[in-house]
Design a protein around this motif. Structure first.
Motif, PDB file in Angstrom:
ATOM      1  N   UNK A 150      84.441-132.911  -0.056  1.00 43.82           N
ATOM      2  CA  UNK A 150      84.096-132.200  -1.283  1.00 43.82           C
ATOM      3  C   UNK A 150      83.563-130.823  -0.886  1.00 43.82           C
ATOM      4  N   UNK A 151      84.163-129.800  -1.438  1.00 39.82           N
ATOM      5  CA  UNK A 151      83.769-128.433  -1.127  1.00 39.82           C
ATOM      6  C   UNK A 151      83.146-127.797  -2.358  1.00 39.82           C
ATOM      7  N   UNK A 152      81.966-127.238  -2.172  1.00 41.93           N
ATOM      8  CA  UNK A 152      81.269-126.504  -3.235  1.00 41.93           C
ATOM      9  C   UNK A 152      81.254-125.037  -2.843  1.00 41.93           C
ATOM     10  N   UNK A 153      81.737-124.180  -3.736  1.00 41.57           N
ATOM     11  CA  UNK A 153      81.828-122.745  -3.455  1.00 41.57           C
ATOM     12  C   UNK A 153      81.195-121.970  -4.592  1.00 41.57           C
ATOM     13  N   UNK A 154      80.509-120.874  -4.268  1.00 35.82           N
ATOM     14  CA  UNK A 154      79.943-120.029  -5.310  1.00 35.82           C
ATOM     15  C   UNK A 154      80.955-118.972  -5.696  1.00 35.82           C
ATOM     16  N   UNK A 155      80.581-118.146  -6.643  1.00 34.52           N
ATOM     17  CA  UNK A 155      81.471-117.097  -7.148  1.00 34.52           C
ATOM     18  C   UNK A 155      81.138-115.734  -6.576  1.00 34.52           C
ATOM     19  N   UNK A 156      80.367-115.706  -5.492  1.00 32.59           N
ATOM     20  CA  UNK A 156      80.022-114.432  -4.879  1.00 32.59           C
ATOM     21  C   UNK A 156      81.213-113.789  -4.197  1.00 32.59           C
ATOM     22  N   UNK A 157      80.966-112.602  -3.664  1.00 37.02           N
ATOM     23  CA  UNK A 157      82.008-111.874  -2.962  1.00 37.02           C
ATOM     24  C   UNK A 157      81.440-111.410  -1.624  1.00 37.02           C
ATOM     25  N   UNK A 158      81.899-112.045  -0.499  1.00 40.27           N
ATOM     26  CA  UNK A 158      82.880-113.135  -0.481  1.00 40.27           C
ATOM     27  C   UNK A 158      82.248-114.462  -0.883  1.00 40.27           C
ATOM     28  N   UNK A 159      83.083-115.417  -1.274  1.00 40.75           N
ATOM     29  CA  UNK A 159      82.594-116.714  -1.701  1.00 40.75           C
ATOM     30  C   UNK A 159      82.099-117.492  -0.493  1.00 40.75           C
TER      31      UNK A 159
END
Length: 820
Positions: free
Chosen positions: A425-434
């Motif tokens: 399970x991968x959790x990623x934020x919406x930042x730049x870069x993510x």
């Protein structure tokens, strides 16, 4: 700088309100103008006063100013207060202001004080064709091996044109044109233009070792501009393979806070040559000073590293070319594009609340496996988290509440295909870069009995030699069950074959644990050549599952049967039959044939014949394969009249088995006094009267022979005085005349053509002599003698006698002896 509302007085609050109102009004009164670059100073841009409906006095009295929005203050325009027109204040160079950006817009604001009022203004600077294409290299040298394949490509650094759009480079050409090279130009976006020289036909170093021409780049402006570079071609005798990059364009991303010495990427080129011609070194190709100060490339490995931290605000991407050169000085170019990304320094966190493992393979879709929540210490866009599964597995994520998710099954599970799943399970934020983090759930699947045993073959064929020992192992069947534990434990048994009323075979058994197949009693190939049984494999599940397979048992023949002689047969105890052989028989004539069979099969039944014993060993020969008994030489007077032969018949088994056949051969030394074969005493008693009659007939024939000989001598005496045209004799008198003629001449005949048919009623035996060659007979003589009960059915055969001086070839003689 404005103070915060709770720290300002009434006057400051009023001023802030005016500013906000002015900004609101400016949003509805924005002006946009467009001008070409390189306009002279003072060139008209637009009439601001007229476009904003402002009075000239207001522009003068209200303290009009132009404010630049950017960090860098540009003074490209000014407002003429006398007429309210916007004019160019200094030279506009679009390439200097905006580089190669598709749009170039200068934004600023017109500020009017008392009352405070803002008017946003944008001026778009349009490109003109004021730059010519420029090649980075001058000149360009290629070393190309002779006999290169047509279609080979050689990369060239493309020319650069600071203009954009139609004013950019549109075409390349070779001046003067030649038959060896053409230009290939492909555009793949703003930063990936591929320019290559294409070889049209092989070069010949002996004919032209070097070649020079000009490569011209032309833009699409009006009038068009062009730039050129010199191409120098050196034709090589060796090293006919240039390096080849694995990619035409290498893309890489690196964080701006990456430490010094960090690896950006690794370029890879291969060369099909060997030795020094295949050794590749890497280097930057005509890189700018900024690139050389920020990057370094390992000449042997192709690794590109940074020499100092990169600054995203200074440059978001870096583009340069890398050249791969082999030991023969052949090279290849590849583009490298490095993008610098901003930093998001907090990755999401996954916290597991509950986790169930193992789960049964028959679990229904929608079964909850795990419950977890995700957290991120960042806020705003960098704190917005999304969860996903990395692989397409029979699981999915289902939102529960707030930041909680459930890991559930979405399809049927099969432990036999996959007994354990690693669900990431991968959790990623919406930042730049993510930024992302992952958690692995190891889900074990427990077994249920849903698979029957499967044999490793669709059918089995086993072999056993006949006369085997009891309880002989002949093979084994093997079945596997994909289930685990007791569900996968297999046991074997024999089941009744179809049709069910047939009794099961009692000579075959199977081991219940190993599947070994045993033959319980000896088998006989001549009685049973094959049999089939059905073996069942069942597991220990509840309920048990099973499958069946057919087993064919083939009996292999052993050499356990000796040859059986069919002819001559002496099973009744009577003496063997005597085969008559006339005195004139020749070498190679057939005397008899031994016929034998063998109950075995294959090579065990291949029979061979050999003369084991004979009265005259050199007189007869036996065919090794056919069993035919033939004369090896013509019989003589010295040979015994009765010959006894013993023929050995042997098969081809291991070890070989054999039998013997006894033959009796009667040699006929004269024309009529043949020693006929003797019968048993019982036969003599039965046919005694017939034998006496035959003896009387032979005496009578002998007398007739003497009379004929005397008559023949008288005829020869008359011929010496008076010519004669010949005589025709019938019956035995012809034979007597012939013998008399031979006696008068002082010679005896060597052969005599005759046909005898002798019957007694006790049985028939037929024998034929073929092709006895008669050497230098004076004439042909044929006679037929019939004796016995059937004599009346055979008419007399005429015998022709010719002139004694006429020679005739030998005749075929056939003798038929129907037993006495």
């Amino acid at each position: 700088e404005l103070q915060t509302p709770w720290r300002c007085g009434r006057r400051q609050r009023a001023l802030l309100c005016c500013v906000l109102v002015a900004v609101w009004e400016a949003a509805w009164g924005q002006l946009r103008y467009s001008v070409p670059e390189e306009l002279p100073k003072g060139s008209f841009v637009g009439d601001v006063a007229e476009d904003l409906a402002l009075e000239m006095a207001a522009l003068h009295d209200r303290g009009t100013r132009i404010l630049d929005k950017g960090r860098t203050q540009y003074f490209h325009f000014r407002l003429e207060r006398g007429n309210g027109r916007l004019v160019v204040a200094e030279r506009l160079d679009r390439e200097e202001i905006c580089g190669r950006s598709r749009t170039c817009t200068l934004a600023f604001e017109l500020l009017l004080a008392d009352p405070l009022q803002f008017f946003p203004i944008e001026v778009s600077v349009e490109d003109i064709n004021d730059h010519s294409p420029v090649f980075p290299e001058e000149p360009v040298t290629f070393e190309i091996p002779e006999r290169g394949d047509p279609g080979s490509r050689f990369p060239v650094e493309a020319a650069q044109d600071l203009d954009i759009g139609s004013n950019d480079i549109q075409a390349y050409s070779i001046v003067p044109e030649n038959e060896y090279f053409s230009i290939s130009y492909q555009t793949h976006g703003e930063s990936n233009n591929v320019l290559e020289l294409v070889l049209q036909q092989p070069l010949d170093r002996e004919e032209q070792p070097e070649m020079d021409f000009t490569l011209v780049a032309t833009d699409g402006g009006s009038p068009p501009r062009s730039g050129s570079t010199q191409i120098h071609i050196i034709v090589l005798d060796v090293n006919d393979n240039a390096p080849t990059f694995t990619q035409k364009l290498y893309n890489a991303k690196i964080f701006e806070n990456a430490p010094e010495g960090s690896v950006v990427l690794r370029v890879v080129a291969t060369d099909a040559d060997e030795g020094i011609n295949g050794d590749i070194s890497y280097q930057f190709s005509q890189a700018a000073v900024q690139i050389l100060s920020a990057f370094i490339i390992d000449p042997s490995s192709g690794e590109i590293r940074i020499t100092k931290p990169l600054d995203y605000e200074v440059a978001q991407k870096h583009e340069f070319s890398v050249r791969a050169v082999d030991g023969g000085r052949l090279s290849a170019l590849s583009k490298v594009l490095v993008e610098v990304v901003d930093v998001n320094d907090n990755a999401p966190e996954i916290v597991v609340s509950s986790f169930n493992s193992p789960i049964p393979e028959n679990a229904a879709p929608g079964t909850v496996v795990a419950l977890f929540d995700v957290r991120d210490q960042d806020s705003g866009v960098n704190g917005e988290i999304s969860c996903a599964l990395e692989e397409q597995l029979p699981f999915s994520l289902r939102p529960a509440f707030k930041n909680y998710y459930e890991l559930v099954t979405v399809s049927a599970l099969d432990r036999e295909k996959t007994a354990r799943y690693s669900v990431i399970v991968t959790a990623a934020d919406a930042g730049s870069p993510r930024l992302s983090s992952s958690h692995t759930f190891t889900v074990d699947i427990s077994d249920v009995n849903d698979n029957a045993p499967v044999f490793n073959q669709t059918s089995y064929t086993m072999y056993v030699h006949e006369n085997n020992v009891p309880a002989l192992l002949v093979g084994a069947v093997k079945a596997t069950d994909a289930d685990a534990g007791a569900n996968g434990k297999v046991s074997y048994s024999l089941v009744p074959a179809h049709p069910p009323e047939r009794e099961p075979c009692s000579c075959v058994s199977v081991n219940s644990e190993s599947g070994a197949v045993f033959v319980l009693r000896p088998l006989d190939y001549e009685q049973l050549r094959q049999l089939e049984v059905v073996v069942s494999a069942a597991d220990a599940g509840s309920p048990p599952l099973s499958s069946t397979v057919g087993v064919r048992l083939l009996v292999v023949d052993e050499n356990d049967n000796a040859p059986l002689v069919l002819h001559p047969s002496a099973q009744d105890g009577s003496p063997p039959w005597s085969e008559p052989v006339p005195a004139w028989a020749e070498a190679g004539d057939l005397v008899s044939k031994v016929v034998a069979v063998d109950a075995d099969s294959g090579q065990n039944s291949w029979l061979s014949y050999r003369l084991l014993r004979a009265t005259e060993p050199g007189l007869f020969a036996v065919g090794a394969q056919s069993g035919e008994v033939r004369l090896r030489r013509p019989p003589t007077e010295r040979d015994a009249a009765k010959q006894k032969l013993v023929v050995l018949v042997r098969d081809n088994g291991r070890p070989p088995l054999s039998a013997t056949a006894a033959l009796s051969v009667l040699l006929l030394h004269g024309s009529w006094d043949a020693q006929l074969p003797q019968q048993s005493p019982a036969a003599h008693e039965e046919d005694g009267a017939l034998t006496a009659s035959l003896i009387a007939a032979l005496v009578l024939v002998s007398l007739l022979f003497l009379v004929s000989a005397a008559a023949f001598a008288a005829c020869k005496a008359c011929k010496s005085k008076e010519p004669s045209s010949g005589h025709v004799l019938y019956g035995p008198s012809g034979v007597q005349s012939y013998v008399a003629d031979g006696a008068a001449a002082g010679t005896l005949p060597h052969a005599y053509c005759y046909e005898l048919s002798l019957t007694t009623g006790s049985g028939n035996s037929e024998f034929k002599f073929l092709k006895p060659v008669l050497p230098s007979l004076p004439a042909q003589h044929c006679s037929t003698a019939v004796a016995g009960d059937d004599a009346e059915h055979f008419p007399a055969v005429p015998v022709a006698a010719g002139d004694a001086d006429v020679e005739s070839p030998g005749m075929q003689s056939v003798g038929h002896f129907n037993g006495f």
